[in-house]
Design a protein around this motif. Structure first.
Motif, PDB file in Angstrom:
ATOM      1  N   GLY A 174       0.837  -1.192   0.000  1.00 26.29           N
ATOM      2  CA  GLY A 174       0.000   0.000   0.000  1.00 26.29           C
ATOM      3  C   GLY A 174       0.872   1.242   0.000  1.00 26.29           C
ATOM      4  N   TRP A 199      -8.197   9.421  -0.990  1.00 28.28           N
ATOM      5  CA  TRP A 199      -8.329   8.044  -0.517  1.00 28.28           C
ATOM      6  C   TRP A 199      -7.845   7.914   0.918  1.00 28.28           C
ATOM      7  N   HIS A 200      -6.865   8.706   1.287  1.00 33.59           N
ATOM      8  CA  HIS A 200      -6.466   8.771   2.698  1.00 33.59           C
ATOM      9  C   HIS A 200      -7.620   9.342   3.529  1.00 33.59           C
ATOM     10  N   VAL A 244     -10.683   7.178   4.874  1.00 35.43           N
ATOM     11  CA  VAL A 244     -10.590   6.197   5.963  1.00 35.43           C
ATOM     12  C   VAL A 244     -10.492   6.856   7.331  1.00 35.43           C
ATOM     13  N   LEU A 258      -1.954   2.221   3.890  1.00 35.63           N
ATOM     14  CA  LEU A 258      -3.254   2.426   3.264  1.00 35.63           C
ATOM     15  C   LEU A 258      -3.342   1.525   2.039  1.00 35.63           C
ATOM     16  N   GLY A 298      -6.158  -0.511  -0.913  1.00 32.69           N
ATOM     17  CA  GLY A 298      -7.504  -0.408  -1.447  1.00 32.69           C
ATOM     18  C   GLY A 298      -7.575  -0.213  -2.941  1.00 32.69           C
ATOM     19  N   THR A 299      -8.776   0.120  -3.376  1.00 32.03           N
ATOM     20  CA  THR A 299      -9.139   0.162  -4.792  1.00 32.03           C
ATOM     21  C   THR A 299      -8.201   1.018  -5.632  1.00 32.03           C
ATOM     22  N   ASN A 300      -7.813   2.161  -5.123  1.00 38.32           N
ATOM     23  CA  ASN A 300      -7.043   3.114  -5.910  1.00 38.32           C
ATOM     24  C   ASN A 300      -5.606   3.268  -5.426  1.00 38.32           C
ATOM     25  N   ILE A 301      -5.095   2.242  -4.773  1.00 37.49           N
ATOM     26  CA  ILE A 301      -3.727   2.278  -4.267  1.00 37.49           C
ATOM     27  C   ILE A 301      -2.904   1.167  -4.928  1.00 37.49           C
ATOM     28  N   ASN A 333      -4.300  -1.788  -6.796  1.00 34.64           N
ATOM     29  CA  ASN A 333      -5.223  -2.642  -6.044  1.00 34.64           C
ATOM     30  C   ASN A 333      -4.848  -4.132  -6.081  1.00 34.64           C
ATOM     31  N   PRO A 392     -15.407   2.347  -4.239  1.00 36.02           N
ATOM     32  CA  PRO A 392     -14.036   2.093  -3.793  1.00 36.02           C
ATOM     33  C   PRO A 392     -13.988   1.718  -2.305  1.00 36.02           C
ATOM     34  N   HIS A 427     -11.176   1.391   0.847  1.00 37.67           N
ATOM     35  CA  HIS A 427      -9.823   1.626   1.333  1.00 37.67           C
ATOM     36  C   HIS A 427      -9.780   1.395   2.836  1.00 37.67           C
TER      37      HIS A 427
END
Length: 325
Positions: free
Chosen positions: A61, A155-156, A159, A196, A198-201, A204, A214, A216
């Motif tokens: 991540g 995205w950070h 969460v 972190l 997830g979907t956009n990290i 994925n 998404p 995360h």
């Protein structure tokens, strides 16, 4: 635990590669070599008592940090201060000579890009005259605070909830073999680093969520201890990565008793990553989210709202988590 510079478990060797000026689609420069592990355990790993360290899964991540900002616990995103084009050009020319990177002399004021005023350097950086010095890769690791509704770090931001002062965390459940997603007070994460995912990290690798919905999550570093680790021999580790379900991970991080972190990435054994199926995304997970504990109302489109609606539900695999359309 603030950002630390992870040492390699094995000594490494640099294998020259065909020259490539830029990695397609990333804007990132490619070094003219790849790094592979030898069969010799490094002196730093032995000095840190690697044989008695705790092996954990290296999660793929982006690194985060929780520390105080504006008088309350805040999530911080990693931001390395990087060389300017001219500084990078000088450094790249030096790398092509395959000399020891530590011999390279930087001019901090001229060779590096500016950073936001809120940027803070990682604590483990070396300092000279009060100024942080670059590491051997020519970067100065550091952090910037993640503001609410940040576009750059959206995205950070997804969460964390600063009103309730909580973060969405993936960790081990008390029951063996079960994962848990739950809100954790930011105050309990102070001075910790997390990953972190997830979907956009990082494209994925764990198959979480979808473009429409998404997903995360934050994973504390060291959260997933490896229960049946291989011996500290390269052939045994290689076999573990290739033939063991628990070995379907990005790498191993050994947490030594003196605080030192020793790592091994699959790439250092010339093994592929990501994988179609990973050990993390194939494990069952339960959602534990007692919404009555929090006085604030979660926004309808937020991850907190979606996960609160799944309270008590269990999924056979982490990647099977789906929200209602």
């Amino acid at each position: 635990m603030e950002l630390q510079f992870w040492e390699q478990i094995f000594d490494t060797t640099k294998i020259p590669q065909p020259a490539r000026q830029q990695q397609p689609g990333t804007g990132m420069r490619m070094y003219p070599f790849k790094v592979l592990a030898t069969e010799t355990i490094s002196g730093k790993a032995l000095a840190a008592d690697i044989h008695n360290a705790i092996p954990t899964e290296k999660v793929d991540g982006t690194c985060c940090y929780v520390t105080t900002y504006k008088g309350q616990p805040y999530l911080w995103a990693r931001l390395d201060r990087r060389p300017s084009k001219q500084g990078e050009k000088k450094f790249r020319q030096f790398l092509h000579s395959l000399k020891d990177c530590k011999e390279f002399a930087w001019n901090i004021e001229e060779d590096f890009k500016p950073v936001p005023d809120t940027w803070i350097p990682a604590k483990d950086l070396e300092f000279s005259n009060g100024n942080p010095l670059p590491d051997e890769n020519g970067h100065m690791p550091g952090w910037v605070p993640v503001e609410k509704n940040s576009k750059q770090y959206c995205w950070h931001s997804s969460v964390i909830n600063y009103e309730a002062e909580i973060a969405l965390v993936l960790k081990r459940h008390a029951d063996p073999g079960l994962l848990e997603i739950s809100p954790v007070p930011l105050s309990e994460l102070l001075e910790q680093t997390l990953e972190l995912i997830g979907t956009n990290i990082n494209a994925n690798p764990y198959g979480l969520g979808s473009k429409k919905h998404p997903v995360h999550l934050l994973v504390p570093h060291g959260a997933f201890e490896i229960k049946n680790p291989p011996t500290l021999k390269q052939n045994d580790i290689l076999s573990w990565f290739e033939s063991c379900s628990e070995g379907k991970v990005e790498g191993i991080v050994w947490h030594c008793h003196d605080g030192c972190l020793i790592k091994l990435h699959r790439h250092h054994l010339d093994l592929p990553w990501p994988l179609a199926e990973t050990y993390l995304n194939s494990q069952p997970v339960v959602i534990s989210f007692n919404r009555t504990k929090y006085e604030c109302d979660f926004e309808p489109k937020s991850l907190f709202h979606h996960f609160s609606n799944l309270d008590g539900q269990r999924f056979d695999r982490l990647k099977d988590i789906k929200f209602d359309a």
